[in-house]
Design a protein around this motif. Structure first.
Motif, PDB file in Angstrom:
ATOM      1  N   UNK A   1     103.063 -22.289  41.555  1.00  0.00           N
ATOM      2  CA  UNK A   1     103.649 -23.336  42.383  1.00  0.00           C
ATOM      3  C   UNK A   1     102.590 -23.937  43.304  1.00  0.00           C
ATOM      4  N   UNK A   2     102.619 -25.267  43.442  1.00  0.00           N
ATOM      5  CA  UNK A   2     101.569 -25.955  44.188  1.00  0.00           C
ATOM      6  C   UNK A   2     102.037 -26.577  45.497  1.00  0.00           C
ATOM      7  N   UNK A   3     103.349 -26.649  45.771  1.00  0.00           N
ATOM      8  CA  UNK A   3     103.801 -27.180  47.062  1.00  0.00           C
ATOM      9  C   UNK A   3     105.137 -26.568  47.435  1.00  0.00           C
ATOM     10  N   UNK A   4     105.709 -27.024  48.543  1.00  0.00           N
ATOM     11  CA  UNK A   4     106.842 -26.318  49.131  1.00  0.00           C
ATOM     12  C   UNK A   4     108.189 -26.966  48.970  1.00  0.00           C
ATOM     13  N   UNK A   5     108.393 -27.857  48.009  1.00  0.00           N
ATOM     14  CA  UNK A   5     109.671 -28.551  47.938  1.00  0.00           C
ATOM     15  C   UNK A   5     110.812 -27.675  47.429  1.00  0.00           C
ATOM     16  N   UNK A   6     110.507 -26.467  46.912  1.00  0.00           N
ATOM     17  CA  UNK A   6     111.564 -25.551  46.498  1.00  0.00           C
ATOM     18  C   UNK A   6     111.647 -24.327  47.411  1.00  0.00           C
ATOM     19  N   UNK A   7     110.913 -24.336  48.527  1.00  0.00           N
ATOM     20  CA  UNK A   7     110.942 -23.203  49.456  1.00  0.00           C
ATOM     21  C   UNK A   7     112.326 -23.106  50.112  1.00  0.00           C
ATOM     22  N   UNK A   8     112.717 -21.889  50.510  1.00  0.00           N
ATOM     23  CA  UNK A   8     111.953 -20.653  50.420  1.00  0.00           C
ATOM     24  C   UNK A   8     112.137 -19.886  49.114  1.00  0.00           C
ATOM     25  N   UNK A   9     112.890 -20.439  48.158  1.00  0.00           N
ATOM     26  CA  UNK A   9     113.125 -19.707  46.915  1.00  0.00           C
ATOM     27  C   UNK A   9     111.873 -19.675  46.037  1.00  0.00           C
ATOM     28  N   UNK A  10     111.096 -20.750  46.044  1.00  0.00           N
ATOM     29  CA  UNK A  10     109.808 -20.801  45.359  1.00  0.00           C
ATOM     30  C   UNK A  10     108.790 -21.299  46.373  1.00  0.00           C
ATOM     31  N   UNK A  11     107.756 -20.518  46.625  1.00  0.00           N
ATOM     32  CA  UNK A  11     106.775 -20.863  47.645  1.00  0.00           C
ATOM     33  C   UNK A  11     105.528 -21.463  47.032  1.00  0.00           C
ATOM     34  N   UNK A  12     105.020 -22.527  47.654  1.00  0.00           N
ATOM     35  CA  UNK A  12     103.695 -23.030  47.340  1.00  0.00           C
ATOM     36  C   UNK A  12     102.677 -22.282  48.168  1.00  0.00           C
ATOM     37  N   UNK A  13     101.454 -22.795  48.327  1.00  0.00           N
ATOM     38  CA  UNK A  13     100.484 -22.146  49.207  1.00  0.00           C
ATOM     39  C   UNK A  13     101.105 -21.940  50.588  1.00  0.00           C
ATOM     40  N   UNK A  14     100.985 -20.728  51.114  1.00  0.00           N
ATOM     41  CA  UNK A  14     101.702 -20.426  52.347  1.00  0.00           C
ATOM     42  C   UNK A  14     100.977 -19.354  53.151  1.00  0.00           C
ATOM     43  N   UNK A  15     101.294 -19.314  54.430  1.00  0.00           N
ATOM     44  CA  UNK A  15     100.814 -18.257  55.319  1.00  0.00           C
ATOM     45  C   UNK A  15     101.995 -17.366  55.680  1.00  0.00           C
ATOM     46  N   UNK A  16     101.707 -16.099  55.984  1.00  0.00           N
ATOM     47  CA  UNK A  16     102.752 -15.168  56.383  1.00  0.00           C
ATOM     48  C   UNK A  16     102.635 -14.865  57.874  1.00  0.00           C
ATOM     49  N   UNK A  17     103.766 -14.957  58.561  1.00  0.00           N
ATOM     50  CA  UNK A  17     103.820 -14.654  59.991  1.00  0.00           C
ATOM     51  C   UNK A  17     104.762 -13.485  60.206  1.00  0.00           C
ATOM     52  N   UNK A  18     104.291 -12.432  60.871  1.00  0.00           N
ATOM     53  CA  UNK A  18     105.135 -11.288  61.216  1.00  0.00           C
ATOM     54  C   UNK A  18     105.398 -11.350  62.711  1.00  0.00           C
TER      55      UNK A  18
END
Length: 419
Positions: free
Chosen positions: A32-49
């Motif tokens: 996947x290359x972008x976020x138009x299906x997020x959060x079910x399909x993620x593009x490039x992303x960062x994780x925040x805890x």
């Protein structure tokens, strides 16, 4: 509501899940290359805890990351720098004939406007239908399109996870000023009936919703649930009511008689009562009332989902290898800031891993919930597709238009992995 000066620019940058490829069709396994299906399909992303409640949240990495992130679960805003950008999810897909496709399937398409790119979208409308969206729902001939339980689970969006309840911000509170039998801790809600002065009072446990939006929105205040996406942290926009909401939890222990689940709107209420002792399920709203038989005599070990989706109350119970679905009555609820409540009667019970979910709030071509319909009915070989991340997705509402499956359909998504 939050206004947006740069929304159009951000949409044009992050809108379509595109795959640039030199071949006529994408590989059987593709990233996947972008976020138009997020959060079910993620593009490039960062994780925040979140340092306060430890919930992990994915943030769109295809655009500039924000210096601060507000946790969608507890509302705490924390600094966010030097984050690693992870690649998008990997999908595996298969070729299928058009007559094998169903509404809400995830499909791989050639982008009609960009022949060397591919996109993944969800089927919203089928051939010869007139695409309609009203009040955040997909409609056909003025009637809501209802999902199956499996489709609802595939598109649900997490609103609150009580397992990650911070010590200073409990969302589940008793309605009694004193003398409650509820003991609420992260991941566990235990009830033991009290005797004496308080034995005749209804001891409701009430969910208090907090929007948890980035500044400059007010923090730590109650409000009705809205269609916010933590993934779109850098996108400011108007938010709309989320009027499909439900609670999921598992029973570790059950010695009570019954459980009542209440949904509370600004002007109307509805309820679902589970009574293993009498072996019945009873539901009522301002629209109707129904009673159905129940096959189990205890809720111990059961996972329960109860609430409202696509304009109707619903109840699901899973216990061992058994799965019961109860399609209940229609309900019209404009949720309030305290939209859900639970009442246990007749004995002790222990509920764990409570989660609140909402459905996708679908938006029309102007990215609002106002009643909208497309310019014409679809042809006999055309479908209408949408992205799950509705506010930023470029799909059939815009330049993609109706998809001629004879030209642009590649196949159906089989599975999604993070590797």
């Amino acid at each position: 509501m939050r206004l947006v000066p740069l929304l159009v620019l951000l949409i044009s940058f992050a809108g379509v899940i595109g795959f640039t490829a030199a071949n006529i069709s994408p590989d059987p396994i593709y990233r996947i290359a972008s976020g138009s299906m997020a959060p079910h399909l993620l593009g490039p992303h960062a994780e925040f805890v979140c340092p306060n409640c430890q919930l992990e949240t994915s943030i769109d990495g295809a655009i500039e990351l924000p210096p601060e992130v507000t946790c969608p679960n507890c509302g705490q805003t924390s600094s966010f720098d030097r984050a690693e950008i992870y690649p998008g999810h990997v999908i595996q897909w298969e070729r299928v004939s058009f007559d094998q496709l169903q509404r809400f399937d995830l499909i791989v398409l050639k982008d009609p406007a960009h022949p060397q790119q591919f996109a993944i979208k969800r089927i919203a409308f089928l051939p010869e239908e007139l695409p309609e969206i009203a009040d955040g729902e997909l409609c056909q001939s003025g009637m809501l399109i209802c999902k199956t339980p499996r489709q609802r689970e595939a598109t649900k969006l997490l609103v609150y996870d009580q397992t990650h309840q911070p010590s200073d911000n409990n969302r589940f509170l008793t309605a009694l000023p004193s003398g409650s039998g509820w003991d609420v801790r992260p991941g566990v809600m235990a009830f033991a009936p009290l005797h004496g002065d308080h034995s005749g009072e209804s001891d409701w446990l009430v969910y208090h919703h907090q929007p948890c939006l980035p500044p400059p929105s007010p923090q730590q205040h109650e409000g009705p649930p809205k269609d916010s996406y933590a993934y779109n942290h850098s996108v400011s926009r108007e938010l709309f009511p989320a009027n499909d909401l439900w609670l999921e939890w598992t029973f570790r222990h059950w010695q009570a008689d019954s459980l009542t689940f209440k949904l509370k709107g600004k002007t109307a209420e509805a309820s679902i009562r589970i009574d293993p002792r009498k072996k019945v399920v009873h539901a009522q709203s301002t629209v109707g009332e129904i009673e159905l038989p129940l096959e189990i005599d205890t809720l111990t070990g059961a996972t329960v989902r109860a609430g409202k989706c696509d304009g109707r109350l619903f109840l699901e119970i899973e216990q061992g290898y058994h799965h019961w679905t109860f399609p209940l009555v229609a309900a019209e609820i404009d949720f309030a800031a305290q939209p859900l409540a639970v009442l246990v009667e007749g004995g002790p019970a222990v509920l764990k891993q409570a989660k609140v979910y909402r459905d996708i709030v679908w938006l029309g071509a102007h990215r609002r919930t106002d009643a909208w319909s497309w310019e014409r009915k679809l042809g006999k070989h055309e479908i209408f597709v949408l992205g799950d991340n509705v506010p930023i997705s470029e799909d059939s509402r815009g330049e993609l238009g109706a998809i001629d499956v004879r030209k642009y359909l590649q196949g159906r998504v089989l599975r999604v992995t993070t590797d």
